[in-house]
Design an enzyme around this catalytic site. Structure first.
Site, PDB file in Angstrom:
ATOM      1  N   LYS A  49       2.963  -3.115   6.537  1.00  0.00           N
ATOM      2  CA  LYS A  49       3.168  -3.321   5.095  1.00  0.00           C
ATOM      3  C   LYS A  49       4.639  -3.086   4.727  1.00  0.00           C
ATOM      4  O   LYS A  49       5.212  -3.839   3.928  1.00  0.00           O
ATOM      5  CB  LYS A  49       2.252  -2.387   4.293  1.00  0.00           C
ATOM      6  CG  LYS A  49       0.776  -2.755   4.357  1.00  0.00           C
ATOM      7  CD  LYS A  49       0.479  -4.078   3.669  1.00  0.00           C
ATOM      8  CE  LYS A  49      -1.003  -4.405   3.596  1.00  0.00           C
ATOM      9  NZ  LYS A  49      -1.255  -5.747   3.045  1.00  0.00           N
TER      10      LYS A  49
ATOM     11  N   SER B 217       0.845  -1.202   0.000  1.00  0.00           N
ATOM     12  CA  SER B 217       0.000   0.000   0.000  1.00  0.00           C
ATOM     13  C   SER B 217       0.878   1.249   0.000  1.00  0.00           C
ATOM     14  O   SER B 217       1.991   1.240   0.528  1.00  0.00           O
ATOM     15  CB  SER B 217      -0.862  -0.013   1.266  1.00  0.00           C
ATOM     16  OG  SER B 217      -1.402   1.252   1.526  1.00  0.00           O
TER      17      SER B 217
ATOM     18  N   TYR C 270      -0.552   0.175  10.341  1.00  0.00           N
ATOM     19  CA  TYR C 270      -0.835  -0.545   9.090  1.00  0.00           C
ATOM     20  C   TYR C 270       0.298  -0.334   8.077  1.00  0.00           C
ATOM     21  O   TYR C 270       0.820  -1.286   7.498  1.00  0.00           O
ATOM     22  CB  TYR C 270      -2.159  -0.038   8.522  1.00  0.00           C
ATOM     23  CG  TYR C 270      -2.545  -0.588   7.175  1.00  0.00           C
ATOM     24  CD1 TYR C 270      -3.176  -1.811   7.057  1.00  0.00           C
ATOM     25  CD2 TYR C 270      -2.295   0.134   6.012  1.00  0.00           C
ATOM     26  CE1 TYR C 270      -3.545  -2.312   5.817  1.00  0.00           C
ATOM     27  CE2 TYR C 270      -2.665  -0.362   4.771  1.00  0.00           C
ATOM     28  CZ  TYR C 270      -3.284  -1.578   4.677  1.00  0.00           C
ATOM     29  OH  TYR C 270      -3.640  -2.072   3.455  1.00  0.00           O
TER      30      TYR C 270
END
Lengths: 327, 327
Positions: A155, A127, A151
């Site tokens: 990633k 992402s 998050y």
């Protein structure tokens, strides 16, 4: 070829599987078997009956990764994750699913290869959340990853593992940094980015939608159709052109909220635009202010990855794929 | 203040402890207690008897991290790691010590803070091995981390965790990317970078040394004294000037092997230079070719971190600190 999709019940996962069902040979060969895995049992399109097996499985649970690696799929597409909002709200769950689950998969593949040589292609959904503000006007392919969410951290760590495991020859990894997917079909999820889709999808369906930020907010977009295309392209990419830097920012469209709204006006008229209700939310505005707005995704473009170049196109794809071609 | 040094038996760890012993208040306050931990029991300088406790402990073993966090030190300096050569030769050991050990420490601090508020300063020893070739002529502070070793990957992942745990308020983390330390005292370790020190240290002691690469190889250096200074400065740094990007490339000296040798000639004469035997090793030359050669460490310099600006200075520091001021 044998293919495994992890996270096959999610929005992009489902669309990817539908594309595989609709287009024989789209992954570069005919499918002998397709395994579909997610925390809930993924749907199996009727065209894939007899070819696909669906199962509910939590990648971070003991033995799950070993079972999955034991399938010895030629191609593994790993899309499973909890979204940014949930990973921020629940620190331990975010690390367990998004980091430990991914690492368990990578380790299980490595250990499977110790039993008998095994080196699958592994396409990983990353992402643009790996980046954190402040940013240059355009983020280039060599800009550093300093995420401002857990998050994004999970990633970015998975990307580093993917590169090292690939360098070591445990699998042929490639990481795909997705733009914000727009227009997301269906109902909102916990992502703070939901409004980017809501302000188009709801008015196109005759419903009101809330815009919580200013029109001069810029962001980075691609359609669900492009997202599916990225995974299909990555599955067949000649990795000798990629080298050891295995994580690629995907191409996308950099656009203002105002440009989104202008495109809606052109495609669906003033009546649709009037359904957008401006109601500023300082919390969402604050989160969005830390997100990247524009990229120069030169490497991915040179490798043949493609995305939309206008919001009109993004809206028309939604109308074609979700609304039967009609507003 | 209570201080904990993890990796206190290593070269930089020992020198750091010696400096704390020699210079009262060097960490910004008087030491109430100093805990020294490593896989072997670290030495305790006589000036610290009654103040320091030394223990042998493997950070990656069950409960070790919880015990260490339970000490509730105000300042934790984490230097423990296995070196790049060993982490590359033993994949599982490298991840266990360099990644899992560090993450266990971070997690234990977080969980300790759940019992009763706790937010120590945590200074972490990272490395320029987080970078991987190809490089720009000078690597800036925003260049991406694409390591070409498992060691570099483990350090880059630890950096990401450090930033996220700091952002969450679990500790006040700061990561220090060390240049290659030169001149390393003592005997060679398993690091492929050993020769950078060997070709100075051995001739200064009247011994022969092997140079396995060409003289036009450029590299990035700082003395052990500077390395100790980085940790001491980081321990007291005003983090409000740092923001969320907590990992800093330390200043250093970019120099050619040829410049190293010229400095040796100036300081110790032709006789010393003649003790360098050129014996090219293509394996070492290959590894070194992937290493960074030059940085613009602007952020660290602006924050007050300092290193040497010439190899003459680096050699003189070795003569002062290791050879009693005499060649």
């Amino acid at each position: 070829m044998n293919v495994l999709v992890i996270g096959a019940a999610g929005m992009v996962g489902r669309k990817l599987v539908e594309r595989i069902a609709a287009e024989d040979g789209v992954l570069g060969g005919s499918i002998d078997h397709l395994w579909l895995v997610d925390v809930v049992t993924p749907p199996v399109p009727s065209a894939l009956e007899g070819v696909a097996t669906a199962a509910a499985m939590d990648l971070s649970a003991p033995d799950s990764a070993a079972k999955i690696a034991g399938l010895r799929a030629d191609l593994i597409i790993h899309l499973a994750a909890i979204v940014s909002g949930e990973a921020e709200a629940d620190f331990e769950k975010g690390y367990r699913i998004n980091l430990d689950g991914t690492r368990a998969l990578f380790e299980a593949i490595r250990l499977e290869g110790q039993k008998e040589p095994y080196c699958p292609r592994l396409v990983f959904a990353s992402s643009v959340a790996v980046f954190g503000a402040p940013f240059p006007e355009q983020i280039g392919d060599e800009f550093f990853t300093t995420p401002l969410t857990s998050y994004g951290t999970q990633k970015a760590i998975s990307e580093l593992l993917l590169s090292d495991y690939s360098r070591r020859g445990f699998f042929e990894g490639i990481g795909i940094r997705l733009p914000t997917i727009c227009i997301r079909p269906g109902t909102p999820n916990k992502a703070a980015s939901g409004f980017f889709s809501n302000i188009l999808r709801e008015p196109l369906a005759g419903q009101e939608a809330v815009l919580p930020v200013d029109e001069n907010v810029r962001h980075w977009f691609a359609s669900p159709r492009s997202a599916v295309g990225f995974f299909i392209h990555a599955a067949q990419l000649d990795l000798s052109n990629v080298g050891p830097r295995r994580n690629l920012t995907m191409p996308g469209l950099s656009a203002l909220i105002g440009e989104e709204i202008e495109a809606l006006r052109r495609v669906a008229g003033e009546k649709a635009v009037k359904l957008i209700r401006r109601e500023r939310d300082p919390v969402i505005a604050g989160i969005v202010a830390g997100w990247p707005t524009n990229f120069d995704a030169a490497r991915a473009a040179a490798l043949g990855f493609k995305a939309e170049t206008s919001f009109d196109e993004i809206i028309r794809i939604h109308i074609d794929d979700e609304l039967g071609g009609k507003v």
